[in-house]
Motif scaffolding. Structure first.
Motif, PDB file in Angstrom:
ATOM      1  N   ILE A 128       0.861  -1.261  -0.066  1.00 46.97           N
ATOM      2  CA  ILE A 128      -0.013  -0.024  -0.078  1.00 46.97           C
ATOM      3  C   ILE A 128       0.962   1.232   0.040  1.00 46.97           C
ATOM      4  CG2 ILE A 128      -1.793   1.323   1.491  1.00 46.97           C
ATOM      5  CD1 ILE A 128      -2.988  -1.420   2.270  1.00 46.97           C
ATOM      6  N   CYS A 129       1.960   1.307   0.792  1.00 42.13           N
ATOM      7  CA  CYS A 129       2.835   2.632   0.921  1.00 42.13           C
ATOM      8  C   CYS A 129       3.775   2.467  -0.095  1.00 42.13           C
ATOM      9  CB  CYS A 129       3.249   2.469   2.324  1.00 42.13           C
ATOM     10  SG  CYS A 129       2.305   2.432   3.666  1.00 42.13           S
ATOM     11  N   ASN A 130       4.307   1.263  -0.806  1.00 37.61           N
ATOM     12  CA  ASN A 130       5.473   1.499  -1.571  1.00 37.61           C
ATOM     13  C   ASN A 130       5.097   0.330  -2.833  1.00 37.61           C
ATOM     14  OD1 ASN A 130       7.572   3.466  -0.322  1.00 37.61           O
ATOM     15  ND2 ASN A 130       7.093   1.933   1.374  1.00 37.61           N
ATOM     16  N   PRO A 131       3.908   0.687  -3.435  1.00 39.30           N
ATOM     17  CA  PRO A 131       3.419  -0.453  -4.363  1.00 39.30           C
ATOM     18  C   PRO A 131       4.545  -0.427  -5.427  1.00 39.30           C
ATOM     19  CG  PRO A 131       2.048   1.600  -4.498  1.00 39.30           C
ATOM     20  CD  PRO A 131       3.010   1.840  -3.506  1.00 39.30           C
ATOM     21  N   LEU A 132       5.097   0.521  -6.055  1.00 38.43           N
ATOM     22  CA  LEU A 132       6.073   0.375  -7.229  1.00 38.43           C
ATOM     23  C   LEU A 132       7.419  -0.503  -6.678  1.00 38.43           C
ATOM     24  CD1 LEU A 132       5.711   4.011  -8.574  1.00 38.43           C
ATOM     25  CD2 LEU A 132       4.773   1.955  -9.443  1.00 38.43           C
ATOM     26  N   ARG A 225      -1.962   6.275   7.250  1.00 38.71           N
ATOM     27  CA  ARG A 225      -1.728   7.808   6.929  1.00 38.71           C
ATOM     28  C   ARG A 225      -1.823   7.851   5.332  1.00 38.71           C
ATOM     29  NH1 ARG A 225       4.283   9.752   8.237  1.00 38.71           N
ATOM     30  NH2 ARG A 225       4.735   8.399   6.615  1.00 38.71           N
ATOM     31  N   THR A 226      -1.227   6.640   4.714  1.00 44.66           N
ATOM     32  CA  THR A 226      -1.117   6.642   3.505  1.00 44.66           C
ATOM     33  C   THR A 226      -2.554   6.657   2.883  1.00 44.66           C
ATOM     34  OG1 THR A 226       1.057   5.529   3.401  1.00 44.66           O
ATOM     35  CG2 THR A 226      -0.263   5.505   1.365  1.00 44.66           C
ATOM     36  N   VAL A 227      -3.463   5.795   3.373  1.00 41.70           N
ATOM     37  CA  VAL A 227      -4.640   5.831   2.661  1.00 41.70           C
ATOM     38  C   VAL A 227      -5.407   6.858   2.770  1.00 41.70           C
ATOM     39  CG1 VAL A 227      -6.845   4.598   3.012  1.00 41.70           C
ATOM     40  CG2 VAL A 227      -4.777   3.020   3.161  1.00 41.70           C
ATOM     41  N   LEU A 228      -5.488   7.604   3.848  1.00 43.36           N
ATOM     42  CA  LEU A 228      -5.917   8.927   4.116  1.00 43.36           C
ATOM     43  C   LEU A 228      -5.586  10.098   3.214  1.00 43.36           C
ATOM     44  CD1 LEU A 228      -6.395   9.115   7.925  1.00 43.36           C
ATOM     45  CD2 LEU A 228      -8.155   8.492   6.480  1.00 43.36           C
ATOM     46  N   ILE A 230      -5.044   9.469   0.031  1.00 41.64           N
ATOM     47  CA  ILE A 230      -5.651   9.083  -1.424  1.00 41.64           C
ATOM     48  C   ILE A 230      -6.711   9.870  -1.538  1.00 41.64           C
ATOM     49  CG2 ILE A 230      -6.389   7.307  -2.903  1.00 41.64           C
ATOM     50  CD1 ILE A 230      -4.833   5.204  -1.328  1.00 41.64           C
ATOM     51  N   ALA A 231      -6.989  10.439  -2.782  1.00 38.64           N
ATOM     52  CA  ALA A 231      -8.207  11.441  -2.984  1.00 38.64           C
ATOM     53  C   ALA A 231      -9.642  10.724  -3.191  1.00 38.64           C
ATOM     54  CB  ALA A 231      -7.861  12.191  -4.298  1.00 38.64           C
ATOM     55  N   SER A 232      -9.472   9.514  -3.788  1.00 39.93           N
ATOM     56  CA  SER A 232     -10.689   8.534  -4.166  1.00 39.93           C
ATOM     57  C   SER A 232     -11.065   7.840  -2.834  1.00 39.93           C
ATOM     58  CB  SER A 232     -10.472   7.912  -5.280  1.00 39.93           C
ATOM     59  OG  SER A 232     -11.546   6.902  -5.542  1.00 39.93           O
ATOM     60  N   LEU A 233     -12.406   8.034  -2.603  1.00 41.88           N
ATOM     61  CA  LEU A 233     -12.896   7.253  -1.595  1.00 41.88           C
ATOM     62  C   LEU A 233     -13.020   5.814  -1.904  1.00 41.88           C
ATOM     63  CD1 LEU A 233     -14.464   7.113   1.253  1.00 41.88           C
ATOM     64  CD2 LEU A 233     -16.464   7.465   0.167  1.00 41.88           C
ATOM     65  N   GLN A 234     -13.182   5.355  -3.264  1.00 38.16           N
ATOM     66  CA  GLN A 234     -13.142   4.070  -3.563  1.00 38.16           C
ATOM     67  C   GLN A 234     -11.821   3.355  -3.628  1.00 38.16           C
ATOM     68  OE1 GLN A 234     -14.593   3.575  -7.471  1.00 38.16           O
ATOM     69  NE2 GLN A 234     -14.688   1.419  -7.566  1.00 38.16           N
ATOM     70  N   GLU A 235     -10.938   4.060  -3.975  1.00 40.75           N
ATOM     71  CA  GLU A 235      -9.572   3.526  -3.576  1.00 40.75           C
ATOM     72  C   GLU A 235      -9.088   3.555  -2.239  1.00 40.75           C
ATOM     73  OE1 GLU A 235      -7.534   2.478  -6.218  1.00 40.75           O
ATOM     74  OE2 GLU A 235      -9.015   2.767  -7.655  1.00 40.75           O
ATOM     75  N   LEU A 240      -8.100  -0.440   1.961  1.00 38.31           N
ATOM     76  CA  LEU A 240      -8.163  -1.105   3.360  1.00 38.31           C
ATOM     77  C   LEU A 240      -8.712  -2.293   3.392  1.00 38.31           C
ATOM     78  CD1 LEU A 240      -9.709   2.041   4.931  1.00 38.31           C
ATOM     79  CD2 LEU A 240      -7.400   1.109   5.397  1.00 38.31           C
ATOM     80  N   ASN A 241      -9.666  -2.761   2.297  1.00 35.69           N
ATOM     81  CA  ASN A 241     -10.451  -4.126   2.115  1.00 35.69           C
ATOM     82  C   ASN A 241      -9.311  -5.268   2.026  1.00 35.69           C
ATOM     83  OD1 ASN A 241     -12.681  -5.470   1.817  1.00 35.69           O
ATOM     84  ND2 ASN A 241     -11.970  -6.185  -0.291  1.00 35.69           N
ATOM     85  N   THR A 242      -7.989  -4.762   1.380  1.00 34.28           N
ATOM     86  CA  THR A 242      -6.868  -5.848   1.377  1.00 34.28           C
ATOM     87  C   THR A 242      -6.362  -6.337   2.932  1.00 34.28           C
ATOM     88  OG1 THR A 242      -5.172  -4.172   0.941  1.00 34.28           O
ATOM     89  CG2 THR A 242      -6.432  -5.142  -0.876  1.00 34.28           C
ATOM     90  N   CYS A 243      -6.649  -5.465   3.735  1.00 37.50           N
ATOM     91  CA  CYS A 243      -5.966  -5.648   5.225  1.00 37.50           C
ATOM     92  C   CYS A 243      -7.110  -6.328   6.106  1.00 37.50           C
ATOM     93  CB  CYS A 243      -5.678  -4.278   5.751  1.00 37.50           C
ATOM     94  SG  CYS A 243      -4.463  -3.194   4.779  1.00 37.50           S
ATOM     95  N   VAL A 244      -8.231  -6.593   5.764  1.00 39.53           N
ATOM     96  CA  VAL A 244      -9.272  -6.905   6.551  1.00 39.53           C
ATOM     97  C   VAL A 244      -9.111  -8.203   7.110  1.00 39.53           C
ATOM     98  CG1 VAL A 244     -11.795  -7.487   6.847  1.00 39.53           C
ATOM     99  CG2 VAL A 244     -11.229  -5.373   5.608  1.00 39.53           C
ATOM    100  N   SER A 245      -8.720  -9.102   6.347  1.00 34.74           N
ATOM    101  CA  SER A 245      -8.333 -10.468   6.822  1.00 34.74           C
ATOM    102  C   SER A 245      -7.366 -10.462   7.753  1.00 34.74           C
ATOM    103  CB  SER A 245      -8.098 -11.242   5.392  1.00 34.74           C
ATOM    104  OG  SER A 245      -8.865 -11.332   4.693  1.00 34.74           O
TER     105      SER A 245
END
Length: 319
Positions: A128-132, A225-228, A230-235, A240-245
């Protein structure tokens, strides 16, 4: 019953109680336990089979999930012989060498699971924080090193426990309150001072579970902090959904472990059923629930399991 155990390990034994006072119901009690053990084994083997046979799942996230499944299987199998032995055959005596061996595997695998959960949080942080840099940071060689270091750290820290217990004579009692061997339970039976065991046990918990949980919390603080940002709510929701499990797995593991540790150290006045309940939750619930959570919350895993199940049904009906 109080006896002085012979100092010879070949002759000395502990006495496992299981559900004391409910011996007549052990046959019935064994039914849910058998169901849980079978579900744990089937669920985790299914996760491993899907990951091993599907090339599209050969990535860091799924490798760590495979490590978690192997650890959960190990925890399940380390308690299976004595628990079902009591319920089915009333085999309550266990030799001290066998007891210490079981203790070593239970505690080692518990620490390995904590390390694997930390590795999975690092995986989510990098994704999430360093995807590249995800594929260059979490290389197969790096994943293997993380897995081996988890096992090595856990085994080396737990290895002194059997030797610390071996030096004791057990004159208070030889009766253990559970259907398997735990360090905190055994050391209470010793005649002499157990301060060294207490201090070393707290040291092990602090530098493994304490450090791991702190780093997991830190990784999720950085993820949030990284997720917040992100401009798009959907993104945001997708990330965050990838972290639920993983968050569910962390809660299932750490809450019962901390609860059991507190109950053993400070809950002597609590009813015995509380100690039994916490010990079984600690060892059986995470291995039981982790495959279910990842099958439901991880779309790729759930879809592959359904496909293989349908394929198996078709093959069965053809025959």
């Amino acid at each position: 019953m109080t006896i002085l155990l012979n100092s010879s390990l070949q002759r000395a034994t502990f006495f496992l109680t299981g559900f004391q006072g409910l011996e007549g119901l052990h046959g019935w009690i064994s039914i849910p336990f058998c169901f849980i053990y079978l579900t744990v084994i089937l669920g985790n083997l299914t996760i491993l089979h899907v990951i091993c046979t599907d090339a599209t799942l050969h990535g860091p996230m799924y490798y760590f999930l495979g490590m978690l499944a192997v650890t959960d299987l190990g925890l399940c199998l380390s308690t299976l012989p004595t628990v079902l032995g009591i319920f089915w055959f009333d085999t309550r005596e266990i030799g001290i060498p066998a007891c210490f061996t079981q203790l070593f595997f239970i505690h080692t695998l518990s620490l390995v699971e904590s390390s694997v959960l930390l590795s999975m949080s690092i995986d989510r942080y990098v994704a999430i924080c360093n995807p590249l840099h995800y594929s260059t940071v979490l290389t197969p060689a790096c994943i293997v090193k993380m897995g081996l270091s988890s096992v090595l750290r856990s085994a080396l820290l737990i290895l002194p426990l059997p030797f610390l217990l071996k030096r004791f004579q057990y004159c208070h009692s030889h009766v253990l309150a559970h259907a398997y061997c735990l360090h905190l339970e055994i050391m209470k039976l010793a005649c002499s001072s157990i301060i060294v065991n207490h201090i070393y046990g707290l040291f092990v918990v602090a530098c493994t579970v304490g450090v791991d949980s702190l780093l997991i919390f830190l990784s999720y603080a950085l993820i949030l902090r990284t997720v917040l940002s992100i401009a798009s709510l959907q993104e945001r929701l997708r990330a965050l959904n990838t972290c639920v499990s993983h968050i569910c797995a962390v809660r299932l593991f750490y809450i019962p472990m901390i609860g059991l540790s507190l109950v053993h150290r400070f809950g002597e006045h609590l009813p015995r059923v509380v100690h039994l309940f916490m010990s079984y939750v600690y060892l059986l619930v995470p291995p039981l629930m982790n495959p279910i959570i990842y099958s439901i919350k991880t779309k790729q895993i759930g879809q592959r399991i359904i496909k293989k199940f349908i394929k198996s049904l078709r093959y069965f009906w053809k025959d």
